[in-house]
Design a protein around this motif. Structure first.
Motif, PDB file in Angstrom:
ATOM      1  N   GLU A  39     -21.586 -24.716  23.374  1.00 52.38           N
ATOM      2  CA  GLU A  39     -21.115 -26.083  24.208  1.00 52.38           C
ATOM      3  C   GLU A  39     -20.149 -26.351  25.015  1.00 52.38           C
ATOM      4  OE1 GLU A  39     -20.667 -29.328  22.482  1.00 52.38           O
ATOM      5  OE2 GLU A  39     -21.179 -30.525  23.989  1.00 52.38           O
ATOM      6  N   THR A  40     -18.508 -25.456  24.863  1.00 52.30           N
ATOM      7  CA  THR A  40     -17.821 -25.367  25.612  1.00 52.30           C
ATOM      8  C   THR A  40     -17.753 -25.152  26.901  1.00 52.30           C
ATOM      9  OG1 THR A  40     -16.330 -25.155  24.259  1.00 52.30           O
ATOM     10  CG2 THR A  40     -15.235 -24.579  26.515  1.00 52.30           C
ATOM     11  N   PHE A  52     -23.017 -22.184  27.302  1.00 50.40           N
ATOM     12  CA  PHE A  52     -23.575 -21.019  26.821  1.00 50.40           C
ATOM     13  C   PHE A  52     -24.500 -20.688  25.824  1.00 50.40           C
ATOM     14  CE2 PHE A  52     -20.199 -17.914  28.233  1.00 50.40           C
ATOM     15  CZ  PHE A  52     -20.538 -18.047  29.854  1.00 50.40           C
ATOM     16  N   TYR A  53     -25.615 -20.020  25.887  1.00 47.55           N
ATOM     17  CA  TYR A  53     -26.884 -20.786  25.060  1.00 47.55           C
ATOM     18  C   TYR A  53     -26.839 -18.409  24.248  1.00 47.55           C
ATOM     19  CZ  TYR A  53     -30.694 -21.450  22.078  1.00 47.55           C
ATOM     20  OH  TYR A  53     -31.487 -21.962  20.133  1.00 47.55           O
ATOM     21  N   THR A  54     -26.062 -18.127  22.962  1.00 49.35           N
ATOM     22  CA  THR A  54     -26.431 -16.503  23.174  1.00 49.35           C
ATOM     23  C   THR A  54     -27.312 -16.531  22.202  1.00 49.35           C
ATOM     24  OG1 THR A  54     -24.381 -16.310  24.049  1.00 49.35           O
ATOM     25  CG2 THR A  54     -24.948 -14.638  22.944  1.00 49.35           C
ATOM     26  N   SER A 106     -27.833 -26.622  28.633  1.00 47.65           N
ATOM     27  CA  SER A 106     -26.992 -28.275  28.183  1.00 47.65           C
ATOM     28  C   SER A 106     -27.394 -29.616  28.035  1.00 47.65           C
ATOM     29  CB  SER A 106     -26.064 -28.048  29.997  1.00 47.65           C
ATOM     30  OG  SER A 106     -25.588 -29.411  29.497  1.00 47.65           O
ATOM     31  N   ASP A 107     -27.598 -30.027  27.243  1.00 46.16           N
ATOM     32  CA  ASP A 107     -28.180 -31.511  26.793  1.00 46.16           C
ATOM     33  C   ASP A 107     -29.632 -30.848  26.359  1.00 46.16           C
ATOM     34  OD1 ASP A 107     -26.193 -33.389  27.468  1.00 46.16           O
ATOM     35  OD2 ASP A 107     -26.119 -32.814  29.205  1.00 46.16           O
ATOM     36  N   MET A 108     -30.128 -29.771  25.826  1.00 44.85           N
ATOM     37  CA  MET A 108     -31.567 -29.948  25.223  1.00 44.85           C
ATOM     38  C   MET A 108     -31.516 -29.153  24.299  1.00 44.85           C
ATOM     39  SD  MET A 108     -32.301 -26.312  27.853  1.00 44.85           S
ATOM     40  CE  MET A 108     -32.245 -27.351  28.940  1.00 44.85           C
ATOM     41  N   ASN A 109     -32.756 -29.362  23.189  1.00 51.28           N
ATOM     42  CA  ASN A 109     -32.753 -28.906  22.269  1.00 51.28           C
ATOM     43  C   ASN A 109     -34.703 -27.580  22.760  1.00 51.28           C
ATOM     44  OD1 ASN A 109     -31.535 -31.043  20.732  1.00 51.28           O
ATOM     45  ND2 ASN A 109     -33.575 -31.774  20.997  1.00 51.28           N
ATOM     46  N   GLU A 148     -13.606 -15.935  30.583  1.00 43.34           N
ATOM     47  CA  GLU A 148     -14.539 -16.447  29.724  1.00 43.34           C
ATOM     48  C   GLU A 148     -15.635 -17.296  29.882  1.00 43.34           C
ATOM     49  OE1 GLU A 148     -11.173 -19.230  28.269  1.00 43.34           O
ATOM     50  OE2 GLU A 148     -11.274 -17.206  26.821  1.00 43.34           O
ATOM     51  N   TYR A 149     -15.328 -18.450  31.257  1.00 38.14           N
ATOM     52  CA  TYR A 149     -16.813 -18.686  31.122  1.00 38.14           C
ATOM     53  C   TYR A 149     -17.425 -18.387  32.038  1.00 38.14           C
ATOM     54  CZ  TYR A 149     -13.766 -19.864  35.195  1.00 38.14           C
ATOM     55  OH  TYR A 149     -12.744 -19.054  36.613  1.00 38.14           O
TER      56      TYR A 149
END
Ligand code: ZN
Length: 379
Positions: free
Chosen positions: A111-112, A115-117, A84-87, A36-37
């Motif tokens: 966050e785990t 992943f940005y989907t 990660s750590d971004m907007n 899953e990761y």
């Protein structure tokens, strides 16, 4: 990476979780499931075009625009990459083959797994697409990602710089990407440099690149990498450092430290020559930059064409530093240059194979050093 004197941040699975179908130049033909990761296998990166605006004052929030050219290998209505750590400010997906925009109907960050989907309006066909992402990140001070560092100059002033350290999974902090070592792609990087500073990256500056000049910033455009590379080997440094060069190798250091860079500058081209001779394979990039970074978590990091070091791992002062320092500097350079072939040119499928990179690099630490200077280890 040379890290043996320091605690390692690598805590990764021992077995490769990646199926054979995932690896190589041929895109996977089946969706990946079960681990899953890992990123889904329905989209693979081909090229990244990155524009960065560092910010070394105030809140240290930098902005970036990333255009990822990807191949959709299985019809899908979702695209997942790492951040990660971004907007994320905006996202646009374009079908390059039809030159049409694909509407994004939802964006979710998990966050785990970083992943940005993106969910698309409909299932898109196999083909070539562009994903444009405008975003804001942060120059943190933890020596990971696109982080901030500083030193105190001769006027007792604090001078900021920004450097990178991505191995194993922090490229995603500097830019959205498919941040797994097997997912190689070409990179074309541009950096808008704050006044009084300059930038270096994996590739040389493309001095003939014409900037649109719209924003009035001092853009450094770098040449595209000649071949696909892993995200963790991308690097850039924004600083006021000076360089001491010999042949196509430059040592970058705090201003005024030229005398301490002479030894590494003299031995570096010789080590590259010997590695080329021994392997029968040319060094694949047009230049080599080595940077002595004031704040650096590992001993050194083998970013392709832009190796970063702790200052004391690269700088040597004749008559002041001990002879064992000289020995260790040659050893560390030989280790990182060994990686330019073993790790960078030929890279690991997954982190569980990192021992192979490190095995070769450790061998060349001594072997390549001895090829250049047979007496360095003789007291
Ligand atoms: Zn190493």
């Amino acid at each position: 990476m040379l890290d043996r004197c320091f605690s390692s941040s690598l805590q990764l699975p021992l077995q490769s979780p990646i199926p054979e179908s995932r690896i190589g130049l041929t895109p996977a033909v089946e969706p990946f499931a079960g681990v899953e990761y890992l990123l889904p296998t329905n989209v693979v990166p081909q090229k990244y075009v990155l524009r960065l605006k560092p910010n070394l004052s105030g809140d240290f929030a930098f902005s970036g625009e990333m255009t990822m050219t990807v191949q959709v290998t299985t019809a899908t209505n979702t695209i997942t990459f790492h951040t990660s750590d971004m907007n994320v400010a905006s996202v646009t997906v374009t079908n390059i083959d039809t030159n049409s925009v694909v509407q994004v109907t939802n964006q979710v960050y998990l966050e785990t797994y970083d992943f940005y989907t993106l969910t698309l309006e409909s299932v898109v066909a196999v083909g070539n697409y562009e994903i444009y992402v405008a975003y804001t990140g942060y120059h943190k001070d933890d020596m990971r990602g696109f982080y901030r560092s500083s030193y105190v100059n001769s006027n007792n002033e604090k001078v900021w710089l920004a450097s990178t350290h991505f191995e194993p999974v922090r490229a995603r902090r500097a830019f959205p990407c498919f941040d797994e070592p097997a997912l190689k792609a070409r990179f074309q990087i541009s950096i808008a440099v704050p006044e009084g500073l300059h930038a270096i990256a994996n590739m040389p500056r493309n001095t003939s690149a014409i900037d649109d000049g719209e924003d009035g910033l001092d853009w450094y455009h770098f040449e595209e990498t000649p071949m696909p590379m892993s995200t963790y080997l991308v690097a850039f440094v924004v600083s006021d450092f000076e360089k001491t060069s010999e042949d196509s190798v430059s040592i970058w250091h705090r201003p005024g430290l030229q005398s301490q860079a002479l030894y590494s500058a003299s031995i570096s081209p010789k080590i590259i020559d010997k590695l080329e001779e021994f392997t029968g394979v040319s060094y694949h990039l047009p230049k080599m930059d080595e940077v002595a970074v004031p704040d650096f978590s590992a001993g050194a990091m083998e970013n392709w064409g832009l190796v970063t070091y702790r200052e004391r791992a690269l700088l040597f002062e004749e008559g002041v530093s001990t002879s064992s320092y000289k020995q260790s500097i040659a050893t560390v350079i030989a280790h990182e240059f060994g990686h330019q072939w073993f790790g960078d040119l030929v890279g690991p499928r997954w982190w569980s194979y990192l021992w192979l990179n490190e095995g070769f690099a450790t061998y060349f630490e001594f072997f390549a050093t001895a090829l250049v200077n047979k007496t360095l280890y003789i007291k």
